[in-house]
Design a protein around this motif. Sequence first.
Motif, PDB file in Angstrom:
ATOM      1  N   LEU A  50       0.805  -1.217   0.000  1.00 41.70           N
ATOM      2  CA  LEU A  50       0.000   0.000   0.000  1.00 41.70           C
ATOM      3  C   LEU A  50       0.842   1.272   0.000  1.00 41.70           C
ATOM      4  CD1 LEU A  50      -3.028  -0.919   2.259  1.00 41.70           C
ATOM      5  CD2 LEU A  50      -2.987  -0.498  -0.182  1.00 41.70           C
ATOM      6  N   THR A  51       2.042   1.233   0.543  1.00 42.20           N
ATOM      7  CA  THR A  51       2.892   2.416   0.486  1.00 42.20           C
ATOM      8  C   THR A  51       3.326   2.681  -0.957  1.00 42.20           C
ATOM      9  OG1 THR A  51       3.667   1.973   2.727  1.00 42.20           O
ATOM     10  CG2 THR A  51       4.973   3.485   1.406  1.00 42.20           C
ATOM     11  N   GLY A  52       3.696   1.645  -1.665  1.00 44.78           N
ATOM     12  CA  GLY A  52       4.039   1.797  -3.077  1.00 44.78           C
ATOM     13  C   GLY A  52       2.839   2.236  -3.899  1.00 44.78           C
ATOM     14  N   TRP A  53       1.680   1.689  -3.559  1.00 42.44           N
ATOM     15  CA  TRP A  53       0.435   2.067  -4.221  1.00 42.44           C
ATOM     16  C   TRP A  53       0.143   3.550  -3.975  1.00 42.44           C
ATOM     17  CZ3 TRP A  53      -1.425   0.241  -8.176  1.00 42.44           C
ATOM     18  CH2 TRP A  53      -2.769   0.236  -8.499  1.00 42.44           C
ATOM     19  N   GLY A  54       0.455   4.032  -2.774  1.00 40.54           N
ATOM     20  CA  GLY A  54       0.268   5.440  -2.447  1.00 40.54           C
ATOM     21  C   GLY A  54       1.113   6.346  -3.325  1.00 40.54           C
ATOM     22  N   TRP A  55       2.358   5.933  -3.598  1.00 50.77           N
ATOM     23  CA  TRP A  55       3.218   6.725  -4.478  1.00 50.77           C
ATOM     24  C   TRP A  55       2.671   6.760  -5.894  1.00 50.77           C
ATOM     25  CZ3 TRP A  55       6.511  10.229  -3.114  1.00 50.77           C
ATOM     26  CH2 TRP A  55       7.106  10.155  -1.864  1.00 50.77           C
ATOM     27  N   ILE A  56       2.102   5.655  -6.347  1.00 51.98           N
ATOM     28  CA  ILE A  56       1.493   5.623  -7.680  1.00 51.98           C
ATOM     29  C   ILE A  56       0.330   6.602  -7.748  1.00 51.98           C
ATOM     30  CG2 ILE A  56       0.158   4.182  -9.275  1.00 51.98           C
ATOM     31  CD1 ILE A  56       1.952   1.824  -8.332  1.00 51.98           C
ATOM     32  N   HIS A  57      -0.540   6.588  -6.725  1.00 55.63           N
ATOM     33  CA  HIS A  57      -1.673   7.515  -6.678  1.00 55.63           C
ATOM     34  C   HIS A  57      -1.204   8.959  -6.630  1.00 55.63           C
ATOM     35  CE1 HIS A  57      -5.288   5.068  -6.414  1.00 55.63           C
ATOM     36  NE2 HIS A  57      -4.618   4.212  -5.658  1.00 55.63           N
ATOM     37  N   LEU A  58      -0.174   9.215  -5.852  1.00 53.37           N
ATOM     38  CA  LEU A  58       0.342  10.579  -5.712  1.00 53.37           C
ATOM     39  C   LEU A  58       0.865  11.114  -7.044  1.00 53.37           C
ATOM     40  CD1 LEU A  58       1.073  12.863  -3.652  1.00 53.37           C
ATOM     41  CD2 LEU A  58       3.313  11.797  -3.511  1.00 53.37           C
ATOM     42  N   ILE A  59       1.660  10.325  -7.739  1.00 55.93           N
ATOM     43  CA  ILE A  59       2.247  10.778  -9.003  1.00 55.93           C
ATOM     44  C   ILE A  59       1.176  10.952 -10.082  1.00 55.93           C
ATOM     45  CG2 ILE A  59       3.788  10.082 -10.887  1.00 55.93           C
ATOM     46  CD1 ILE A  59       5.539   8.766  -8.633  1.00 55.93           C
ATOM     47  N   ILE A  60       0.294   9.970 -10.212  1.00 58.96           N
ATOM     48  CA  ILE A  60      -0.768  10.077 -11.216  1.00 58.96           C
ATOM     49  C   ILE A  60      -1.696  11.236 -10.881  1.00 58.96           C
ATOM     50  CG2 ILE A  60      -2.800   8.916 -12.186  1.00 58.96           C
ATOM     51  CD1 ILE A  60      -1.182   6.311 -12.028  1.00 58.96           C
ATOM     52  N   GLY A  61      -1.972  11.440  -9.605  1.00 59.97           N
ATOM     53  CA  GLY A  61      -2.827  12.554  -9.186  1.00 59.97           C
ATOM     54  C   GLY A  61      -2.239  13.903  -9.542  1.00 59.97           C
ATOM     55  N   LEU A  62      -0.946  14.076  -9.318  1.00 61.46           N
ATOM     56  CA  LEU A  62      -0.289  15.340  -9.663  1.00 61.46           C
ATOM     57  C   LEU A  62      -0.335  15.585 -11.173  1.00 61.46           C
ATOM     58  CD1 LEU A  62       2.826  15.226  -7.305  1.00 61.46           C
ATOM     59  CD2 LEU A  62       0.892  16.814  -7.171  1.00 61.46           C
ATOM     60  N   LEU A  63      -0.038  14.545 -11.950  1.00 63.64           N
ATOM     61  CA  LEU A  63      -0.076  14.677 -13.411  1.00 63.64           C
ATOM     62  C   LEU A  63      -1.491  14.964 -13.909  1.00 63.64           C
ATOM     63  CD1 LEU A  63       2.304  11.744 -14.428  1.00 63.64           C
ATOM     64  CD2 LEU A  63       2.780  14.206 -14.570  1.00 63.64           C
ATOM     65  N   LEU A  64      -2.478  14.293 -13.312  1.00 57.04           N
ATOM     66  CA  LEU A  64      -3.865  14.476 -13.715  1.00 57.04           C
ATOM     67  C   LEU A  64      -4.356  15.887 -13.403  1.00 57.04           C
ATOM     68  CD1 LEU A  64      -5.962  12.589 -14.990  1.00 57.04           C
ATOM     69  CD2 LEU A  64      -6.771  12.068 -12.706  1.00 57.04           C
ATOM     70  N   ALA A  65      -4.030  16.403 -12.222  1.00 60.19           N
ATOM     71  CA  ALA A  65      -4.457  17.752 -11.847  1.00 60.19           C
ATOM     72  C   ALA A  65      -3.808  18.807 -12.736  1.00 60.19           C
ATOM     73  CB  ALA A  65      -4.128  18.017 -10.374  1.00 60.19           C
ATOM     74  N   ALA A  66      -2.521  18.651 -13.004  1.00 63.70           N
ATOM     75  CA  ALA A  66      -1.829  19.620 -13.861  1.00 63.70           C
ATOM     76  C   ALA A  66      -2.387  19.586 -15.282  1.00 63.70           C
ATOM     77  CB  ALA A  66      -0.334  19.336 -13.868  1.00 63.70           C
TER      78      ALA A  66
END
Length: 126
Positions: A50-66
């Motif tokens: 889940l920690t690795g999954w959290g990093w995936i969500h964080l990176i995709i979220g930043l790219l998606l918002a931008a």
Amino acid sequence: MNSGWVTGGVVFAGVLMMLNGLLDVFRGIMAIAKDDVFVSTPNYVFRFNLTGWGWIHLIIGLLLAATGYFVVTGSAWARYVGIGLASVSAAECFLSLPYYPLWALIVITLDVFVIWALCVYRPETE
């Protein structure tokens, strides 16, 4: 020529991308900081740390918002990148289905709308 629904749909899609990205960033931070917030599913085929999954969500979220921001401002490249990122977001939510099933289904549905809105919009040339 685009109808009002299509033009409004692409702006709404950009706003949805920004909101989805922001919520994905928060979801990623939650998984990184304290992964016992999420329900564990031991027999799931696509089981991840889940920690690795959290990093995936964080990176995709930043790219998606931008990218959502640039969709709202009318950048042509952002529509193409947005289609790709919304597809990745839908796949990401499918893989995290057992952790938050209702939320994942809602986000997948919104991602499908975003893909549709970005695909049908044609910028008007002068």
